[in-house]
Design an enzyme around this catalytic site. Structure first.
Site: not given
Ligand code: SAH
Length: 224
Positions: A67
């Protein structure tokens, strides 16, 4: 924490906090100090290191993103952390938001569905010395029932609605921050659980996150 800090990245980070975070109205001291400290450039793929402190999200592979710094700041500030909280995070991704949470809260439980991203994040966070982060690979829409209730819940992927298990696993008096809406555009929502049945909802602003995929999220293959 014991990493060797390159002054170049420290300067970029100071500027990021000054212009993008404080400059746009974030006032929470804990959030500001955490973002001055966490080496964001280590959480992005090596080719993007120089861009790590810029004002936008970046690709972390596997179709996912880290993000934008401001989004991390606002979501963390909305959690109103004092320091003694047990926090559940859904969507570990790069682990950057996880580190910011771990700087402020006492325990962070983080769930990622992609095993490769989860492993990378765990290795990095452990190498940085964090000892208050607990990792799980799986469907975060189901929460982490064995560790409930949580004082705070943060979801960093877009949900069609607040997943029921997460509502249930939030302590009364607790706060959840989550983007809610469609696959391609959402509203950042802050929910305060005022009783077992009632959540007070505040809509913060429009946003665009990658989808939360799972039982209480979006289906894996849209349109198939
Ligand atoms: N906070 C992270 C954002 C990652 S993007 C950062 O700043 O790096 C969102 C993430 O959510 C992705 O890695 C994706 O694989 C994960 N995601 C999507 N659905 C999910 C679920 N049901 N349970 C756990 N993770 C999930």
């Amino acid at each position: 924490m014991g990493w060797n800090e390159d002054p170049h990245y420290r300067d970029l980070r100071k500027r990021m906090v000054e212009y993008q975070i404080v400059g746009r109205g974030v006032r929470d001291r804990g959030v500001i100090e955490a973002m001055l400290k966490v080496p964001r450039h280590l959480f992005v793929p090596p080719p993007y290191r120089e861009e790590a402190y810029n004002d936008y999200p970046l690709s972390i592979g596997r179709g996912q993103t880290i993000s934008q710094p401001y989004m991390v700041a606002v979501m963390t500030e909305a959690l109103e952390l004092k320091g003694d909280e047990k926090v559940l995070e859904i969507g570990t991704g790069s682990g950057y938001q996880t580190a910011v949470l771990a700087e402020i809260a006492s325990e962070v439980f983080t769930i990622e569905r992609d095993p490769l991203l989860a492993e990378r994040a765990r290795e990095l966070l452990e190498s940085l010395g964090y000892r208050n982060i607990h990792f799980r690979v799986g469907d975060g829409t189901l929460g982490w029932p064995e560790e409930a209730p949580f004082d705070r819940i943060i979801v960093t992927a877009a949900a069609p609605s607040i997943p029921k298990p997460l509502r249930e696993q939030l302590r009364v008096g607790g706060i959840i921050v989550i983007p809610v809406g469609g696959r391609y555009g959402q509203t950042l929502v802050k929910g305060k659980k005022v009783s077992d049945e009632k959540m007070e909802i505040e809509e913060l602003f429009d946003c665009a996150f990658v989808p939360l995929v799972g039982e209480y999220g979006f289906p894996e293959n849209p349109g198939l």
